[in-house]
Design a protein around this motif. Structure first.
Motif, mmCIF file in Angstrom:
data_model
loop_
_atom_site.group_PDB
_atom_site.id
_atom_site.type_symbol
_atom_site.label_atom_id
_atom_site.label_comp_id
_atom_site.label_asym_id
_atom_site.label_seq_id
_atom_site.Cartn_x
_atom_site.Cartn_y
_atom_site.Cartn_z
ATOM 1 N N ARG A 246 -0.480 -50.605 -32.731
ATOM 2 C CA ARG A 246 -0.954 -51.709 -33.579
ATOM 3 C C ARG A 246 0.044 -51.997 -34.704
ATOM 4 N NH1 ARG A 246 -6.401 -53.189 -34.602
ATOM 5 N NH2 ARG A 246 -6.734 -52.354 -32.524
ATOM 6 N N LEU A 247 0.546 -50.925 -35.323
ATOM 7 C CA LEU A 247 1.499 -51.085 -36.428
ATOM 8 C C LEU A 247 2.790 -51.753 -35.942
ATOM 9 C CD1 LEU A 247 1.040 -47.602 -38.134
ATOM 10 C CD2 LEU A 247 0.448 -49.809 -39.164
ATOM 11 N N ARG A 248 3.234 -51.350 -34.772
ATOM 12 C CA ARG A 248 4.437 -51.944 -34.181
ATOM 13 C C ARG A 248 4.221 -53.434 -33.959
ATOM 14 N NH1 ARG A 248 4.358 -48.251 -30.104
ATOM 15 N NH2 ARG A 248 5.232 -46.414 -31.132
ATOM 16 N N HIS A 249 3.060 -53.761 -33.454
ATOM 17 C CA HIS A 249 2.685 -55.155 -33.197
ATOM 18 C C HIS A 249 2.721 -55.973 -34.493
ATOM 19 C CE1 HIS A 249 0.725 -58.420 -31.121
ATOM 20 N NE2 HIS A 249 -0.219 -58.457 -32.043
ATOM 21 N N TRP A 250 2.361 -55.341 -35.597
ATOM 22 C CA TRP A 250 2.358 -56.025 -36.902
ATOM 23 C C TRP A 250 3.724 -55.960 -37.585
ATOM 24 C CZ3 TRP A 250 -2.830 -53.369 -38.707
ATOM 25 C CH2 TRP A 250 -3.908 -54.024 -38.079
ATOM 26 N N GLN A 251 4.732 -55.469 -36.887
ATOM 27 C CA GLN A 251 6.112 -55.419 -37.400
ATOM 28 C C GLN A 251 6.306 -54.423 -38.531
ATOM 29 O OE1 GLN A 251 8.188 -57.684 -35.741
ATOM 30 N NE2 GLN A 251 6.353 -58.410 -34.702
ATOM 31 N N CYS A 252 5.433 -53.432 -38.642
ATOM 32 C CA CYS A 252 5.629 -52.398 -39.655
ATOM 33 C C CYS A 252 6.938 -51.659 -39.332
ATOM 34 C CB CYS A 252 4.457 -51.425 -39.630
ATOM 35 S SG CYS A 252 4.533 -50.168 -40.905
ATOM 36 N N THR A 253 7.786 -51.474 -40.343
ATOM 37 C CA THR A 253 9.123 -50.937 -40.067
ATOM 38 C C THR A 253 9.102 -49.448 -39.734
ATOM 39 O OG1 THR A 253 9.471 -52.036 -42.221
ATOM 40 C CG2 THR A 253 11.401 -51.693 -40.842
ATOM 41 N N PHE A 254 8.436 -48.668 -40.574
ATOM 42 C CA PHE A 254 8.503 -47.208 -40.448
ATOM 43 C C PHE A 254 7.110 -46.577 -40.412
ATOM 44 C CE2 PHE A 254 12.284 -48.485 -42.985
ATOM 45 C CZ PHE A 254 13.265 -48.149 -42.054
ATOM 46 N N ALA A 255 7.057 -45.354 -39.895
ATOM 47 C CA ALA A 255 5.793 -44.621 -39.880
ATOM 48 C C ALA A 255 6.052 -43.131 -40.075
ATOM 49 C CB ALA A 255 5.052 -44.854 -38.572
ATOM 50 N N GLN A 256 4.987 -42.450 -40.426
ATOM 51 C CA GLN A 256 5.035 -41.017 -40.691
ATOM 52 C C GLN A 256 3.648 -40.493 -40.348
ATOM 53 O OE1 GLN A 256 5.679 -40.404 -44.867
ATOM 54 N NE2 GLN A 256 5.663 -38.165 -44.760
ATOM 55 N N GLY A 257 3.575 -39.357 -39.719
ATOM 56 C CA GLY A 257 2.257 -38.805 -39.421
ATOM 57 C C GLY A 257 2.297 -37.809 -38.279
ATOM 58 N N TYR A 258 1.152 -37.128 -38.109
ATOM 59 C CA TYR A 258 1.065 -36.046 -37.132
ATOM 60 C C TYR A 258 1.360 -36.532 -35.718
ATOM 61 C CZ TYR A 258 -1.205 -33.419 -40.921
ATOM 62 O OH TYR A 258 -1.495 -32.784 -42.102
ATOM 63 N N HIS A 259 1.127 -37.825 -35.434
ATOM 64 C CA HIS A 259 1.428 -38.344 -34.107
ATOM 65 C C HIS A 259 2.910 -38.173 -33.770
ATOM 66 C CE1 HIS A 259 1.535 -40.784 -30.563
ATOM 67 N NE2 HIS A 259 2.318 -41.683 -31.115
ATOM 68 N N PHE A 260 3.754 -38.319 -34.764
ATOM 69 C CA PHE A 260 5.199 -38.166 -34.550
ATOM 70 C C PHE A 260 5.635 -36.734 -34.800
ATOM 71 C CE2 PHE A 260 4.395 -42.547 -35.844
ATOM 72 C CZ PHE A 260 4.889 -43.217 -34.743
ATOM 73 N N ALA A 261 5.262 -36.215 -35.924
ATOM 74 C CA ALA A 261 5.612 -34.834 -36.258
ATOM 75 C C ALA A 261 4.913 -34.406 -37.540
ATOM 76 C CB ALA A 261 7.124 -34.700 -36.443
ATOM 77 N N ARG A 262 4.598 -33.129 -37.601
ATOM 78 C CA ARG A 262 4.073 -32.540 -38.839
ATOM 79 C C ARG A 262 5.252 -32.179 -39.740
ATOM 80 N NH1 ARG A 262 -1.483 -30.548 -38.758
ATOM 81 N NH2 ARG A 262 -2.342 -31.523 -36.903
ATOM 82 N N PRO A 263 4.961 -31.881 -40.991
ATOM 83 C CA PRO A 263 6.038 -31.327 -41.822
ATOM 84 C C PRO A 263 6.564 -30.063 -41.159
ATOM 85 C CG PRO A 263 4.127 -31.908 -43.169
ATOM 86 C CD PRO A 263 3.694 -32.034 -41.737
ATOM 87 N N MET A 264 7.893 -29.903 -41.137
ATOM 88 C CA MET A 264 8.498 -28.812 -40.375
ATOM 89 C C MET A 264 9.453 -28.000 -41.233
ATOM 90 S SD MET A 264 9.442 -30.608 -36.748
ATOM 91 C CE MET A 264 10.189 -32.056 -37.405
ATOM 92 N N ARG A 265 9.614 -26.736 -40.846
ATOM 93 C CA ARG A 265 10.667 -25.929 -41.453
ATOM 94 C C ARG A 265 12.011 -26.496 -41.009
ATOM 95 N NH1 ARG A 265 9.190 -20.555 -43.163
ATOM 96 N NH2 ARG A 265 6.930 -20.290 -42.995
ATOM 97 N N PRO A 266 13.069 -26.234 -41.798
ATOM 98 C CA PRO A 266 14.382 -26.824 -41.487
ATOM 99 C C PRO A 266 14.873 -26.520 -40.076
ATOM 100 C CG PRO A 266 14.459 -25.627 -43.583
ATOM 101 C CD PRO A 266 13.069 -25.501 -43.062
ATOM 102 N N GLU A 267 14.608 -25.311 -39.587
ATOM 103 C CA GLU A 267 15.094 -24.932 -38.246
ATOM 104 C C GLU A 267 14.440 -25.815 -37.188
ATOM 105 O OE1 GLU A 267 12.865 -21.916 -39.712
ATOM 106 O OE2 GLU A 267 14.244 -22.692 -41.215
ATOM 107 N N ALA A 268 13.125 -26.080 -37.360
ATOM 108 C CA ALA A 268 12.407 -26.905 -36.389
ATOM 109 C C ALA A 268 12.873 -28.356 -36.480
ATOM 110 C CB ALA A 268 10.902 -26.812 -36.628
ATOM 111 N N PHE A 269 13.195 -28.782 -37.695
ATOM 112 C CA PHE A 269 13.618 -30.178 -37.880
ATOM 113 C C PHE A 269 14.930 -30.443 -37.156
ATOM 114 C CE2 PHE A 269 15.173 -33.980 -39.856
ATOM 115 C CZ PHE A 269 14.045 -34.705 -40.193
#
Ligand code: C2E
Ligand code: CA
Ligand code: CA
Ligand code: CA
Length: 276
Positions: A246-269
């Motif tokens: 839905r956000l993509r459809h509305w042309q939202c540029t960026f996103a952040q959230g558990y769907h993409f990734a949780r906050p990670m330790r540097p090694e995991a990042f």
């Protein structure tokens, strides 16, 4: 009745003392954690919606208490703010996050940016300006790769003093991002006055925008507002593909959230950057 009143008073007093004691213990624990370098940062990917590419990270502070286990930032950041420890903590966060960004750049990901949260209290004595400058120079990071996330509360405090610091930060070339957009009262007025580069739509609107038409309308409205002002816009708290689509459809540029990734330790990042 008199005895009862006294008992109630003593009870309330004891509860207050317990809360105050808890606060004091947290404060001294936090002071020790800062001194002994026992805090750490996790990094949550910021994703470009159209391509799915990771464009950067938000640095999020973590405290693993030796006895209590992990203490959430929602608990210890306010303690740091009230006690003045936030100045030292904030400086450490800036240094650590920019150093991490230097490592990613050196590993071949020179396009990445880093977002760091700032508290109102860090602006009070203007100390944040020197901290940002030092961090950029020490890590040798181009200023435009550092983004400072501010909530409206920062701007509410002392308009003029904060304004002066923000102007100088902008002059350095760092980016300003308005965090938790939509939850304050005057966010719109501040957007232009302080020359923000990006709006982060608060996750409370994003999380149930599929079920709640009002939230959907708000999210959609903020996206089109941002785009027509020429600002970047990021949706926080994206937890599933339906929302992302839905956000993509509305042309939202960026996103952040558990769907993409949780906050990670540097090694995991870095693992994730390599496509792992
Ligand atoms: P924030 O700046 O709004 O950060 C986003 C919060 O949302 C983070 O919580 C993150 O882990 C969480 N989050 C991200 N994606 C999702 C999702 O899909 N679903 C849900 N439910 N949550 C998601 P966290 O790490 O607990 O941080 C809480 C707050 O503490 C931050 O909110 C920020 O205000 C503050 N904070 C954290 N680190 C720092 C710091 O270094 N300095 C300052 N001043 N504040 C910090
Ligand atoms: Ca933030
Ligand atoms: Ca936020
Ligand atoms: Ca928040």
């Amino acid at each position: 009745a008199k005895r009862e009143g006294r008992a109630v008073y003593q009870f309330a007093n004891a509860a207050m003392n317990a809360a105050a004691l808890e606060r004091l213990q947290l404060e001294s624990g936090l002071r020790r954690a800062i001194e002994t370098n026992a805090l750490r940062l996790e990094y949550q990917p910021l994703v470009e919606l159209a391509s799915g590419r990771i464009v950067g990270a938000e640095a999020l502070c973590r405290w693993d208490h030796p006895k209590r286990g992990p203490v959430p930032p929602a608990v210890f950041i306010p303690v740091a703010e009230d006690s003045g420890l936030i100045e030292a903590l904030g400086g450490w966060v800036l240094r650590t996050a920019t150093r991490q960004l230097r490592a990613w750049h050196d590993a071949g990901h020179a396009e990445l940016m880093m977002a760091v949260n700032l508290s109102a209290r860090q602006f009070q004595r203007g100390i944040v300006l020197q901290q940002v400058e030092d961090a950029l120079v020490e890590a040798d990071i181009p200023a435009e790769k550092l983004e400072l996330e501010l909530t409206e509360s920062v701007l509410l405090h002392d308009g003029e003093a904060v304004m002066a610091v923000l102007r100088r930060l902008k002059a350095l070339g760092v980016k300003l991002s308005m965090d938790d957009f939509g939850t304050g009262y005057s966010s719109l007025a501040y957007l232009r006055r302080f020359k923000f580069d990006k709006i982060k739509i608060d996750q409370s609107f994003v999380r149930d925008m599929i079920d709640d038409p009002d939230n959907a309308a708000i999210v959609r409205g903020i996206i089109s507002l941002a785009l027509s002002l020429g600002l970047d816009v990021l949706a926080e708290g994206v937890e599933d593909e339906t929302v992302a689509t839905r956000l993509r459809h509305w042309q939202c540029t960026f996103a952040q959230g558990y769907h993409f990734a949780r906050p990670m330790r540097p090694e995991a990042f870095i693992e994730r950057l390599r496509g792992g």
